[in-house]
Design a protein around this motif. Sequence first.
Motif, PDB file in Angstrom:
ATOM      1  N   GLN A 119      42.464  11.049  39.283  1.00  0.00           N
ATOM      2  CA  GLN A 119      41.288  10.246  38.901  1.00  0.00           C
ATOM      3  C   GLN A 119      40.183  10.341  39.943  1.00  0.00           C
ATOM      4  N   LEU A 120      40.548  10.377  41.217  1.00  0.00           N
ATOM      5  CA  LEU A 120      39.539  10.537  42.263  1.00  0.00           C
ATOM      6  C   LEU A 120      38.912  11.925  42.208  1.00  0.00           C
ATOM      7  N   GLY A 121      39.768  12.939  42.046  1.00  0.00           N
ATOM      8  CA  GLY A 121      39.267  14.316  41.976  1.00  0.00           C
ATOM      9  C   GLY A 121      38.363  14.535  40.783  1.00  0.00           C
ATOM     10  N   LEU A 122      38.724  13.954  39.638  1.00  0.00           N
ATOM     11  CA  LEU A 122      37.919  14.113  38.434  1.00  0.00           C
ATOM     12  C   LEU A 122      36.557  13.454  38.598  1.00  0.00           C
ATOM     13  N   PHE A 123      36.520  12.279  39.224  1.00  0.00           N
ATOM     14  CA  PHE A 123      35.240  11.595  39.412  1.00  0.00           C
ATOM     15  C   PHE A 123      34.306  12.401  40.305  1.00  0.00           C
ATOM     16  N   TYR A 124      34.808  12.809  41.461  1.00  0.00           N
ATOM     17  CA  TYR A 124      33.944  13.524  42.405  1.00  0.00           C
ATOM     18  C   TYR A 124      33.579  14.922  41.908  1.00  0.00           C
ATOM     19  N   THR A 125      34.504  15.572  41.193  1.00  0.00           N
ATOM     20  CA  THR A 125      34.196  16.887  40.628  1.00  0.00           C
ATOM     21  C   THR A 125      33.141  16.775  39.536  1.00  0.00           C
ATOM     22  N   SER A 126      33.260  15.746  38.707  1.00  0.00           N
ATOM     23  CA  SER A 126      32.272  15.567  37.642  1.00  0.00           C
ATOM     24  C   SER A 126      30.902  15.236  38.220  1.00  0.00           C
ATOM     25  N   GLN A 127      30.864  14.512  39.337  1.00  0.00           N
ATOM     26  CA  GLN A 127      29.592  14.253  40.019  1.00  0.00           C
ATOM     27  C   GLN A 127      28.934  15.561  40.447  1.00  0.00           C
ATOM     28  N   LEU A 128      29.720  16.412  41.071  1.00  0.00           N
ATOM     29  CA  LEU A 128      29.187  17.686  41.561  1.00  0.00           C
ATOM     30  C   LEU A 128      28.691  18.549  40.410  1.00  0.00           C
ATOM     31  N   PHE A 129      29.504  18.699  39.368  1.00  0.00           N
ATOM     32  CA  PHE A 129      29.113  19.529  38.232  1.00  0.00           C
ATOM     33  C   PHE A 129      27.881  18.973  37.522  1.00  0.00           C
ATOM     34  N   PHE A 130      27.752  17.652  37.510  1.00  0.00           N
ATOM     35  CA  PHE A 130      26.584  17.045  36.887  1.00  0.00           C
ATOM     36  C   PHE A 130      25.306  17.578  37.521  1.00  0.00           C
ATOM     37  N   PHE A 131      25.236  17.551  38.834  1.00  0.00           N
ATOM     38  CA  PHE A 131      24.023  18.004  39.520  1.00  0.00           C
ATOM     39  C   PHE A 131      23.828  19.512  39.412  1.00  0.00           C
ATOM     40  N   LEU A 132      24.906  20.261  39.537  1.00  0.00           N
ATOM     41  CA  LEU A 132      24.784  21.720  39.452  1.00  0.00           C
ATOM     42  C   LEU A 132      24.325  22.164  38.067  1.00  0.00           C
ATOM     43  N   LEU A 133      24.884  21.544  37.040  1.00  0.00           N
ATOM     44  CA  LEU A 133      24.522  21.930  35.673  1.00  0.00           C
ATOM     45  C   LEU A 133      23.115  21.472  35.306  1.00  0.00           C
ATOM     46  N   VAL A 134      22.691  20.337  35.817  1.00  0.00           N
ATOM     47  CA  VAL A 134      21.309  19.902  35.582  1.00  0.00           C
ATOM     48  C   VAL A 134      20.341  20.937  36.150  1.00  0.00           C
ATOM     49  N   ILE A 135      20.581  21.366  37.356  1.00  0.00           N
ATOM     50  CA  ILE A 135      19.712  22.359  37.997  1.00  0.00           C
ATOM     51  C   ILE A 135      19.706  23.659  37.199  1.00  0.00           C
TER      52      ILE A 135
END
Length: 368
Positions: A282-298
């Motif tokens: 659950q911790l890994g999924l939260f932080y990974t989804s945060q990272l992918f959110f910003f990368l994919l937006v860019i």
Amino acid sequence: MLTFIFYFFIAIVVIQLSYYLGVFGKFAFSKPQEITPNNIPVSVIVCAKNEEENVKKYIPLLAEQNYPDFEIVLIDDASSDETLEVFEEFEKQYSNIRLVKVENNEAFWGNKKYALTLGIKAAKKDYLLFTDADCYPISKDWITAMTSQFTQEKTIVLGYGGYEKTERSLLNKVIRFETLLTAVQYFSWAKAGLPYMGVGRNLAYKKEEFFNVNGFIEHIQVRSGDDDLFVNQAANKINTTIAFNPESFTYSKPKKTYREWFSQKRRHVATANYYKVFDKIQLGLFYTSQLFFFLLVILLLALQFQWIAVLALVATRYTIAWIVVGFSAGKLKEKDLKIWFPVVEIMLIFTQINIFITNIFSKPVHWK
């Protein structure tokens, strides 16, 4: 390919919203917490190693708490400065102070868990309240506020340990935001019946919980984790609750340089590797989804693919996250962080990436 990336981005946004609304909202939108004194006998435990200056300032704040029945167990973990001498003076000054002197041995050289174990065994009360030597309670009713959450079933209480504000310091805001976000996570999961960690700056539990899991023995080889690994092992939906009334908070001085804070966070991240499988996921999924959110937006905005839909999803995610963070910050008296949320969140994400990569190639340094 771009269509697949776009749908993947939608999935990432859904995951983020699930965390903020489905999990973190449990704490953010909870009712203010009332204090109903229990007045149960309590042992306040402080373990110190080379904390001479801090204990001079903070132990009197503990000794002068408005509480009818408590003792303070001061543990000197083989300090090389004047910590022990300061503790001995306090022992003479206050009748409710008990001193535990720890000498290093070959089996547990420099292991804080060994020192804490000796302190816990020396404690005369059934309920234990922990804080660090560099921490201080915000109120003279700190013990009352923390112990008010104990019931016959709730024998582990997770508290909030914040950091002092430093004016005109972006690093201070990042440190405090990380502390806020961490507290929101462990408070929310505890309210959801899945507690996974707590912080030694402000933690309480009944002594029997310590002995029920044989103390720190299962992770004694891990230098850190006397707080979060213990909670990860001992806490469950039946025996664990949270304390978030402002009277229950403790504070300490934050690191002054990025390098010091980075080293501290490396230890915390390394310890999380020993959590239960679900908690790591659950911790890994939260932080990974945060990272992918910003990368994919860019990526999607750079390629101008479905940019209106992308911006709408970004706005939705930020609105929800901002509301949840704002309500949580209000409860934990960190309201100024609401304004800085987008900036400090990005800085924190890339710091975490740096920590993860650094920990792969070298081990962090632990207890002094």
